[in-house]
Design a protein around this motif. Sequence first.
Motif, mmCIF file in Angstrom:
data_model
loop_
_atom_site.group_PDB
_atom_site.id
_atom_site.type_symbol
_atom_site.label_atom_id
_atom_site.label_comp_id
_atom_site.label_asym_id
_atom_site.label_seq_id
_atom_site.Cartn_x
_atom_site.Cartn_y
_atom_site.Cartn_z
ATOM 1 N N VAL A 149 3.274 -16.708 25.677
ATOM 2 C CA VAL A 149 3.315 -18.265 25.133
ATOM 3 C C VAL A 149 5.022 -18.573 25.759
ATOM 4 O O VAL A 149 5.946 -17.989 25.397
ATOM 5 N N PRO A 150 4.673 -19.705 26.333
ATOM 6 C CA PRO A 150 5.995 -20.280 26.851
ATOM 7 C C PRO A 150 6.590 -21.181 25.733
ATOM 8 O O PRO A 150 6.109 -21.737 24.560
ATOM 9 N N VAL A 151 8.152 -21.185 25.745
ATOM 10 C CA VAL A 151 8.781 -22.143 24.708
ATOM 11 C C VAL A 151 8.472 -23.473 25.405
ATOM 12 O O VAL A 151 8.792 -23.806 26.381
ATOM 13 N N PRO A 152 8.070 -24.401 24.315
ATOM 14 C CA PRO A 152 7.523 -25.557 24.597
ATOM 15 C C PRO A 152 8.525 -26.626 24.998
ATOM 16 O O PRO A 152 9.860 -26.308 24.497
ATOM 17 N N MET A 153 8.658 -27.606 25.585
ATOM 18 C CA MET A 153 9.638 -28.822 25.852
ATOM 19 C C MET A 153 8.932 -30.150 25.079
ATOM 20 O O MET A 153 7.728 -30.266 24.908
ATOM 21 N N HIS A 154 9.778 -30.471 24.416
ATOM 22 C CA HIS A 154 9.851 -31.770 23.716
ATOM 23 C C HIS A 154 9.147 -32.940 24.953
ATOM 24 O O HIS A 154 9.541 -33.041 26.057
ATOM 25 N N TRP A 155 8.202 -33.688 24.235
ATOM 26 C CA TRP A 155 7.271 -34.587 25.213
ATOM 27 C C TRP A 155 8.635 -35.750 25.847
ATOM 28 O O TRP A 155 8.124 -35.950 26.921
ATOM 29 N N ARG A 156 9.434 -36.102 25.144
ATOM 30 C CA ARG A 156 10.280 -36.879 25.634
ATOM 31 C C ARG A 156 11.202 -36.150 27.048
ATOM 32 O O ARG A 156 11.209 -37.019 27.939
ATOM 33 N N LEU A 186 2.661 -23.187 20.504
ATOM 34 C CA LEU A 186 3.765 -23.654 19.704
ATOM 35 C C LEU A 186 4.149 -25.206 20.253
ATOM 36 O O LEU A 186 3.792 -25.239 21.375
ATOM 37 N N ARG A 187 4.709 -25.965 19.626
ATOM 38 C CA ARG A 187 4.908 -27.334 19.782
ATOM 39 C C ARG A 187 6.488 -27.539 19.401
ATOM 40 O O ARG A 187 6.664 -27.171 18.530
ATOM 41 N N ARG A 188 7.170 -28.403 20.371
ATOM 42 C CA ARG A 188 8.586 -28.636 20.006
ATOM 43 C C ARG A 188 8.280 -30.087 19.198
ATOM 44 O O ARG A 188 8.203 -31.087 19.761
ATOM 45 N N CYS A 189 8.705 -29.933 17.824
ATOM 46 C CA CYS A 189 8.577 -30.951 16.984
ATOM 47 C C CYS A 189 9.689 -31.952 16.827
ATOM 48 O O CYS A 189 9.674 -33.099 16.268
ATOM 49 N N VAL A 207 18.587 -25.914 16.825
ATOM 50 C CA VAL A 207 17.180 -25.893 16.934
ATOM 51 C C VAL A 207 16.554 -25.417 15.643
ATOM 52 O O VAL A 207 15.214 -25.003 15.784
ATOM 53 N N ARG A 208 17.319 -25.264 14.544
ATOM 54 C CA ARG A 208 16.583 -24.972 13.118
ATOM 55 C C ARG A 208 15.377 -25.990 12.996
ATOM 56 O O ARG A 208 15.697 -27.032 12.730
ATOM 57 N N GLY A 209 14.134 -25.529 12.729
ATOM 58 C CA GLY A 209 13.012 -26.234 12.454
ATOM 59 C C GLY A 209 12.825 -26.993 13.507
ATOM 60 O O GLY A 209 11.761 -27.970 13.406
ATOM 61 N N ALA A 210 12.738 -26.709 14.833
ATOM 62 C CA ALA A 210 12.587 -27.313 16.046
ATOM 63 C C ALA A 210 11.124 -27.032 16.590
ATOM 64 O O ALA A 210 10.457 -27.863 17.305
ATOM 65 N N PHE A 211 10.498 -25.722 16.115
ATOM 66 C CA PHE A 211 9.215 -25.366 16.511
ATOM 67 C C PHE A 211 8.284 -25.423 15.308
ATOM 68 O O PHE A 211 8.618 -25.103 14.248
ATOM 69 N N ARG A 212 7.159 -25.859 15.703
ATOM 70 C CA ARG A 212 5.998 -25.401 14.859
ATOM 71 C C ARG A 212 4.647 -24.904 15.528
ATOM 72 O O ARG A 212 4.719 -25.135 16.635
ATOM 73 N N THR A 236 17.354 -20.256 20.651
ATOM 74 C CA THR A 236 16.118 -21.025 20.653
ATOM 75 C C THR A 236 15.029 -19.956 20.884
ATOM 76 O O THR A 236 13.851 -20.206 20.188
ATOM 77 N N ALA A 237 15.179 -18.706 21.283
ATOM 78 C CA ALA A 237 14.318 -17.752 21.422
ATOM 79 C C ALA A 237 14.162 -17.208 19.944
ATOM 80 O O ALA A 237 12.977 -17.037 19.575
ATOM 81 N N SER A 238 15.027 -17.100 19.118
ATOM 82 C CA SER A 238 15.203 -16.621 17.778
ATOM 83 C C SER A 238 14.137 -17.664 17.130
ATOM 84 O O SER A 238 13.451 -17.034 16.193
ATOM 85 N N GLU A 239 14.625 -18.744 17.198
ATOM 86 C CA GLU A 239 13.997 -19.624 16.335
ATOM 87 C C GLU A 239 12.368 -19.842 16.651
ATOM 88 O O GLU A 239 11.554 -19.929 15.764
ATOM 89 N N ALA A 240 12.012 -19.680 18.069
ATOM 90 C CA ALA A 240 10.753 -19.881 18.392
ATOM 91 C C ALA A 240 10.069 -18.452 17.799
ATOM 92 O O ALA A 240 8.819 -18.498 17.254
#
Length: 267
Positions: A149-156, A186-189, A207-212, A236-240
């Motif tokens: 699973v790659p760490v996602p990038m936000h669409w912006r 995973l998605r970066r919300c 990054v708290r709450g940045a992924f779903r 970042t990795a821990s939150e994901a």
Amino acid sequence: MGTGTTLWRGLNRSVEWGYQRAAGWIRQATDLLYPPHCVYCYDEIESDSEGMFLCGKCAALLAPGDWQACRCCGAGLPEFAPADRCAHCRGRRFWFDTVVALGPYREELRDAVLRAKYPKGQPLAMVMGRLHGQQRGDRIRAASPDLVVPVPMHWRRYLARRVHGVELVAETMARWLRLPVESRALRRCRDTHLQRNLSPGERFRNVRGAFRMRGGYDLSGARVLLVDDVLTTGATASEAAKVLKRDGAAASVTVAVLARATGEDSR
């Protein structure tokens, strides 16, 4: 075994052998017309039968063979130092289980990581993914991952850069390791601030709450290989990893990064 089956298998082997010979001739002819070049230094490569497109000198610079690292956070260690916990992660709690880094975030590897973030660096990103799988594959396989699973990038940020280098690294690494890749699990919300501008404590809050987890993905009991380009504080990795375990029910998360930064040379 019947005669027909034996003949059929023999025919298949002959066809496969013929395809391999034809592919070899085509590759040789192509190399004569368009000699392969190293994707990092751009020097001409005499032979590239493995499709790495990386000269031996650059491969050694980007993936140091004597890289000794902490099993917990991936930071480089002096010789004979304990490998379970180091000064960089002692006293910290992470949601991931272990980190496998290709090397330190310095010099050529740092330059390669930065170049792989942009469209012109797409070939380099794919080569880096294969190089990581080739050079650190034994350490990764020790964790027995089931999927990547790659760490996602936000669409912006994707619209600004027009490429997701980490996803390319993850996909190439997955092919080398013969593992399925779930690029959309995973998605970066939330579009977070750049981590490099923040203190260590601010990075974890940023990054708290940045992924779903995306709907429809069930990772129950899965051992996940989470891929990113750089790990500095591990925020970042821990939150994901937290989302993968808490919401995706993953059994374990191993983090594979191209580079491990430990000082001011951060993301």
